[in-house]
Each structure stands twice: as structure tokens, then as C-alpha cells.
Motif scaffolding. Structure first.
Motif, PDB file in Angstrom:
ATOM      1  N   ILE A 260      60.628  45.862 -53.025  1.00 12.68           N
ATOM      2  CA  ILE A 260      60.520  47.313 -53.476  1.00 12.68           C
ATOM      3  C   ILE A 260      60.949  48.433 -52.543  1.00 12.68           C
ATOM      4  O   ILE A 260      61.133  48.316 -51.722  1.00 12.68           O
ATOM      5  N   ILE A 261      60.906  49.924 -52.809  1.00  9.23           N
ATOM      6  CA  ILE A 261      61.406  50.860 -52.316  1.00  9.23           C
ATOM      7  C   ILE A 261      60.114  51.062 -50.792  1.00  9.23           C
ATOM      8  O   ILE A 261      59.501  50.670 -51.085  1.00  9.23           O
ATOM      9  N   ASP A 262      60.838  50.882 -49.584  1.00  6.58           N
ATOM     10  CA  ASP A 262      59.854  51.214 -48.532  1.00  6.58           C
ATOM     11  C   ASP A 262      59.066  49.966 -47.908  1.00  6.58           C
ATOM     12  O   ASP A 262      57.967  50.466 -47.313  1.00  6.58           O
ATOM     13  N   SER A 263      59.219  49.433 -48.641  1.00 10.54           N
ATOM     14  CA  SER A 263      58.715  47.651 -48.122  1.00 10.54           C
ATOM     15  C   SER A 263      59.362  47.107 -47.381  1.00 10.54           C
ATOM     16  O   SER A 263      58.589  46.632 -46.864  1.00 10.54           O
TER      17      SER A 263
ATOM     18  N   SER B 291      69.206  49.003 -53.130  1.00 12.12           N
ATOM     19  CA  SER B 291      69.679  47.601 -52.355  1.00 12.12           C
ATOM     20  C   SER B 291      68.658  47.339 -51.985  1.00 12.12           C
ATOM     21  O   SER B 291      68.039  46.143 -51.242  1.00 12.12           O
ATOM     22  N   GLN B 292      67.330  47.940 -51.489  1.00 13.68           N
ATOM     23  CA  GLN B 292      66.000  47.486 -50.915  1.00 13.68           C
ATOM     24  C   GLN B 292      65.722  46.624 -51.972  1.00 13.68           C
ATOM     25  O   GLN B 292      64.982  46.036 -51.775  1.00 13.68           O
TER      26      GLN B 292
ATOM     27  N   ILE C 219      68.890  43.688 -49.247  1.00 18.02           N
ATOM     28  CA  ILE C 219      69.710  44.350 -48.258  1.00 18.02           C
ATOM     29  C   ILE C 219      69.252  45.699 -47.811  1.00 18.02           C
ATOM     30  O   ILE C 219      68.365  46.830 -48.271  1.00 18.02           O
ATOM     31  N   LYS C 220      68.980  45.685 -46.786  1.00 19.38           N
ATOM     32  CA  LYS C 220      69.184  46.797 -45.439  1.00 19.38           C
ATOM     33  C   LYS C 220      69.813  47.223 -46.126  1.00 19.38           C
ATOM     34  O   LYS C 220      71.344  47.283 -44.745  1.00 19.38           O
ATOM     35  N   SER C 221      70.334  48.582 -45.715  1.00 13.32           N
ATOM     36  CA  SER C 221      71.153  49.639 -45.952  1.00 13.32           C
ATOM     37  C   SER C 221      71.507  50.532 -45.215  1.00 13.32           C
ATOM     38  O   SER C 221      70.058  51.616 -45.848  1.00 13.32           O
TER      39      SER C 221
END
Length: 634
Positions: free
Chosen positions: A439-442, A474-475, A479-481
Motif C-alpha cells: 500500500i502507499i508509503d508501506s 507502483s507501490q 515496485i520501488k519507483s
């Protein structure tokens, strides 16, 4: 297409042929046009350069919004090969009665022998003959023409061009790949470097120039086995032709659908050429007069509404169109240029070396969002390596809808594809990745069994809505973008020449770049492994028989095979070309070395009096090329 042996061509050339301009005054009686109320089309343009003679069509670039080029389309004509509205190169059978091709199996050079029809006329009723075509090449390729600051590509793909061009004086210098064979027959020989390609006929789209008008009386052109040449003094009038009152600026003898009348204060007047036989489809113009004049771009639409002008073209975006949407007497249409912004991948290092990773990223592109952002009216998406104006696409719309993967935005599809790659673990390289935790910012990302994170870095030049969108979504797939900014030159440098960098200096996987399709569409140098280690195949994608970029099943072919086969299709064999093009598009779609994000922000609009009918434009077809279809419906 008939074949002819090299020996037969040599025998033909053995008969030394000379042509003298004093013999070309014989004319045929022409019927007097029926009197009627004349129609006049008034066209507004941003500027007129005043260069109307010579330097004919360049198939490498579009002439849609180049005013002088459009004017030259109107007053010049009778090219051997031409294009239709979707960029298909076709033989102009209105001009060419017969064409014979010969391939030299030793040198690889290819000869085209043309026989033109006998009922083609200059505007002064002098017959057009083969020597007008030979003279056109000799003149425009000459050092004399070059020395007058004239830039022309005519003839540069023919055998002997370099030797002919470099001479300080081209008179009495032979052009090896050019032969005048009879009154209506001439030949040109394409150098082996450019021969045996589907689009080779672009190099021999040749138009005549009036030999009897641009050379001194009694001038001769000669031809033998070693080529063709003009006698001494044959180019002596060119200096006058390039003067302000000369032929280049005031072309008084032409052969196109319209004739030059006058040009003063950025206002050009043309009248219909009653001797014009027709365009490549046999069509003739019906509008009697055309006035082309410069007007302020910000006044384009207002002047059409007021009735001062009838037509303006090439308006970018729809901001001016809002003014005329409710005008009852105004019409408008548009086309998208075949220019796109693409998200290009490096295919030889990092995670994007795997075609499945590239597919997964393609699923993360929200094209609907992008088109909303840019206010795109036409929602036609591009799924592979093509432009929506290309004839191949026009003839394949239904096929593409049936067989092409559109990569519609889907987090689930992206995760599904990534689950087939090595990037299926958590950081320990053992525990399987769980998409529900992404999830976002996880900070929860995919790793391979070595504990390496699935990371991509984008290199961009400025604001681009897809960049931050990709960083965010991408999170959800692990994927780390991230992205870095660079100048346009830096982006191109990294993309085109990253193969030349030290491996430790290579860090960018995705680049945002413009991409444009020209008439001469040739994927061979861009994607064949012959060009690995060069800037041509900038993505450094290898899809060869020995090393396919993705599994090959059944009769499926690699990009190496398909691009080579496409390149070598016989010119004019559109059916075979189209079949291979479709196979290529499927393979390209699967490998996804780049993703087309959106067309350039603006459409090109035409705004015109609603009485005008038949006007249609594309990236390859401007209003001047459409003139034989345009009429007033009173």
C-alpha cells in the motif's frame, strides 16, 4: 511489374541519345473551357516564404504546415511516385505508363526504367518528355544549384550522386545512375545502400522541371553507358532563375493543378491549370482560383467567421474552435499528428531487461487519466509501434482491436505478470511477496531470492503527469519507483548512449521521449540485433533467433526476423507488407520496449466555410494535396 535484364538495359543505353530543347514546341489543340461563374478559395496562412520552384517533396518529413511546400504542391505535379492520405507510397499511373525494375546481382544496385505517358503538358502547352525528368535531377543535384544556396535531396540516393555533386562545375559531368533512353523513357539507378527496401521508391519520387524554360536555346542533354550530362552552358540560366524576378520565385511554366499568377505583399494568387491531366487518382481540381494570404494567427477563426477568408488549417488545440462550435456557417475537422510521447525502457540491464517487468509497468499507465489531463478529444489509444494516420493502421483497426493487448490500467494484471518473474519475494529472499501488504508509503517491495529490490528510476525533463502517477501506483505492485530530472539533451544522451557508459554509471530504466512516424517507416535499424551497441537500437533490445527476448511458440517470429522481412518486401506489395507488419506489431506489443502514453497535446484543426466540401487532412496529407477533392457546395 515487368523485369528486364541488365544486358538489355546496357544495349538500350548504347544508343547515344541527345535531346535538344528546340524540338519541343509541338503542341496539341486543347478544348476551350466552358464559361461559368468562377469560384475562388481564399486561404489564410501564417507566412509565405516566396520560394515556389524546385526542391520538391521530401518523404522524410510531413509538409502539413509548411506553407511554401503546400504552394509547391499546388503548382508542381506529375511525380513518378506519390503518397495517399495515409502515407502509402503508390505509383502515379497518371504519369507513368510503364515501369521496369532491374537488380544488379553483383553490385546490388537497382534500376527503375520509367516510360511516361505522351499526353502530359507544361502550362505553355509544350509536351513534357523524359528529358524534363532527367534535367530536374541533373539541375537540382548540381553544384551550380548548391552554390545558389539551394538545398535539395533530389538524386542523392542514386549511383554516382556524390561524384557528380562534388564537381566545381556540373556541366559536362556525367551522372552515372541516370540515363535518358528515349523521348518518353528514362532510368534511374538506386545505390545498393538504399536498394531492395520496401520504401525505396521514396528515393525516386521525381518531378519534371521545364528544360525548355530553364536552359539556353539549343542546349543538349546526352546519355551513354556512363551516365547522363548536360553540355557546357546548360546551367547558365540558373543564376537568373534564383533572382527575385526569376523562375524560382515567379514560376511561369509549371504542370501542377494550379498556375502561378502573382505574389505581392504576402498574397499569392493562383488559377486553375486547364491542361492538368490529374493527380495520381486521375482527379482534377474544380475551384477556379486560389488566393493564399498571410493573416495573424490569433485572427484565424475570426476571419473565417467574418467571411474574409474561407479556410485556415493547422490550428493547434481546440481553444479557437470553441469560438465556432455554434456558428451555423462554419465547419471544422481535425487530425492527430503521428507524434507521441513514449515511455521508453532500457532492455539490457536492471529489472526492465525482463519483458514481463516492462509489461507490468505498461499495466500501470492510466491512459484515460492522461488523455483527460491533456484534454484529448479523440480517445484512440496506441498499443504498439504505429501511428493512427499510417495506412497500415487504417487498414488494421478491427484486427488490432481483436488481437492486440491494450494493457488497460490494472493493478491486478500488473501483479499477476510480476508473479511470473524472479521478483516474488520479500526482502529475505524466501518469504513470498503478499500484494495485500503493498500500500502507499508501506515501504513493502518485491525482491528476488538474492534480496535485491525491484527498483526502477525514471529520467524526465519536466512536468509529466505519468511520472508521479507511476511512483504512486507502483507501490501497489511492490515496485520501488523514483525519478530524476535532466535537460532534454541529457535524457537523449542517456537513452541513446547508455550502452557506452560504465555499468556502475547506468541507473536509469525509463525515459520520456517524443516519437514521430514518417512516411518511410522502417523498424529494422531500430530493433534488429544487428544494431546492438549503436544508438539506432537505443533500448538495446535483443530479440534474435539465438537469444529471443520472450519465448517463441509455433510459427511466431522474433523481431530480428520480422524487421528484416519487412524491410525487404518488394515495393508496392502492400498485402505482404501489411501481413508482416501485423506480426511485428504483435511481437512488439508483447515485448513492450516502449509504451505510447499519449499523442502530442494538440490536434490540428481545419476551420472553413461550411460550403466547402471534400477537405480531409492527415499527418501525411495537407489541404493542398487534397485540392482535387475540395469543392464549393453552393
Amino acid at each position: 511489374m515487368k523485369k528486364m535484364s541488365v544486358l538489355a538495359l546496357i544495349i538500350t543505353c548504347l544508343f547515344l541519345f541527345s535531346a535538344c530543347n528546340q524540338d519541343d514546341q509541338n503542341t496539341d489543340t486543347k478544348p476551350i473551357p466552358t464559361k461559368k461563374d468562377e469560384q475562388t478559395l481564399v486561404v489564410g496562412v501564417s507566412e509565405i516564404g516566396g520560394f515556389f520552384g524546385g526542391e520538391f517533396r521530401d518523404f522524410y518529413s510531413s509538409t502539413v504546415n509548411k506553407e511554401d511546400a503546400m504552394i509547391r504542391e499546388l503548382i508542381n505535379g506529375y511525380e513518378t511516385y506519390t503518397i495517399d492520405k495515409n502515407g502509402k507510397i503508390v505509383l502515379n499511373e497518371t504519369v507513368v505508363k510503364n515501369v521496369v525494375t532491374t537488380l544488379n546481382n553483383v553490385t546490388g544496385d537497382k534500376t527503375y526504367q520509367f516510360e511516361i505517358h505522351s499526353d502530359l503538358y507544361w502550362s505553355n502547352e509544350v509536351k513534357i518528355t523524359a528529358k524534363d525528368y532527367v534535367f530536374s535531377i541533373l539541375m537540382q543535384a548540381s553544384s551550380e544549384w548548391r552554390d545558389l544556396q539551394s538545398v535539395s535531396k533530389i538524386g542523392q540516393w542514386l549511383v554516382g550522386y556524390t561524384e557528380y555533386r562534388k564537381e566545381s562545375v556540373s556541366e559536362e559531368v556525367k551522372f552515372k545512375g541516370l540515363h535518358l533512353l528515349d523521348t518518353l523513357i528514362f532510368s534511374v539507378t538506386i545505390d545498393s545502400k538504399y536498394a531492395s527496401q520496401f520504401y525505396e521508391t521514396q528515393y525516386i519520387s521525381l518531378r519534371p522541371m521545364p528544360f525548355h524554360r530553364l536552359t539556353p536555346l539549343n542546349t543538349n542533354i546526352y546519355s551513354d553507358l556512363d551516365g547522363s550530362w548536360i553540355e557546357e552552358g546548360g546551367f547558365s540560366l540558373l543564376k537568373d532563375a534564383k533572382s527575385p524576378s526569376g523562375y524560382v520565385n515567379i514560376p511561369d511554366v509549371t504542370c501542377g493543378p494550379y498556375l502561378f499568377v502573382s505574389y505581392l505583399n504576402q498574397k499569392l494568387v493562383l488559377k486553375i491549370n486547364r491542361l492538368f491531366k490529374g493527380n495520381f487518382e486521375g482527379k482534377k481540381p474544380v475551384i477556379d482560383n486560389i488566393i493564399i494570404k498571410r493573416v495573424k494567427q490569433q485572427e484565424y477563426v475570426n476571419l473565417v467567421v467574418s467571411g474574409e477568408i474561407d479556410l485556415v488549417t493547422g490550428i493547434e488545440g481546440d481553444y479557437q474552435i470553441q469560438k465556432v462550435k455554434d456558428e451555423p456557417n462554419i465547419s471544422f475537422n481535425s487530425h492527430f499528428p503521428d507524434k507521441y510521447v513514449i515511455m521508453a525502457f532500457m532492455a539490457d540491464f536492471g529489472p526492465t531487461k525482463n519483458y514481463l517487468v516492462r509489461q507490468a509497468i505498461a499495466y500501470l499507465v492510466d491512459k484515460e487519466m492522461l488523455m483527460d489531463y491533456y484534454g484529448v478529444i479523440n480517445r484512440e489509444k496506441v498499443h504498439s509501434d504505429y501511428g493512427v494516420n499510417q495506412w497500415m493502421y487504417v487498414e488494421s483497426k478491427e484486427w488490432i482491436d481483436s488481437y492486440m493487448n491494450p494493457y488497460d490500467y490494472s493493478i491486478n494484471s500488473s501483479n499477476g505478470v510480476l508473479d511470473k518473474t524472479e521478483w516474488i519475494y520479500e526482502i529475505d529472499g524466501v518469504t513470498l511477496f503478499d500484494s495485500s501488504k503493498a500500500i502507499i508509503d508501506s515501504g513493502y517491495y518485491r525482491h528476488n531470492e538474492s534480496g535485491e529490490v525491484l527498483e526502477i528510476i525514471q529520467l524526465v525533463t519536466g512536468s509529466n503527469p505519468n511520472v508521479n502517477h507511476l511512483n504512486n501506483v507502483s507501490q501497489f505492485v511492490g515496485i520501488k519507483s523514483s525519478h530524476s530530472y535532466g535537460q532534454p539533451s541529457s535524457v537523449w544522451q542517456h537513452y541513446n548512449y547508455s550502452y557506452d557508459l560504465d555499468p556502475k554509471d547506468r541507473k536509469y530504466h525509463i525515459f520520456y521521449l517524443p516519437n514521430e512516424f514518417t512516411i518511410a517507416y522502417n523498424p529494422y535499424p531500430k530493433w534488429h540485433s544487428d544494431f546492438l551497441g549503436t544508438w539506432y537500437n537505443a533500448s538495446q533490445l535483443e530479440d534474435s533467433i539465438i537469444n529471443p527476448a520472450a519465448p517463441v511458440f509455433g510459427d511466431e517470429k522474433t523481431l530480428d526476423e520480422l524487421t528484416k522481412m519487412i524491410n525487404e518486401v518488394t515495393p508496392g506489395d502492400h498485402e505482404t507488407y501489411l501481413s508482416l507488419w501485423r506480426e511485428y506489431q504483435l511481437r512488439f506489443n508483447e515485448l513492450s520496449p516502449y509504451v505510447t502514453l499519449f499523442s502530442t497535446q494538440f490536434q490540428y484543426f481545419n476551420v472553413f466555410d461550411s460550403k466547402i466540401k471534400g477537405l480531409e487532412t492527415t499527418s501525411y496529407w495537407n489541404w493542398a494535396q487534397s485540392i482535387c477533392d475540395i469543392y464549393f457546395d453552393e
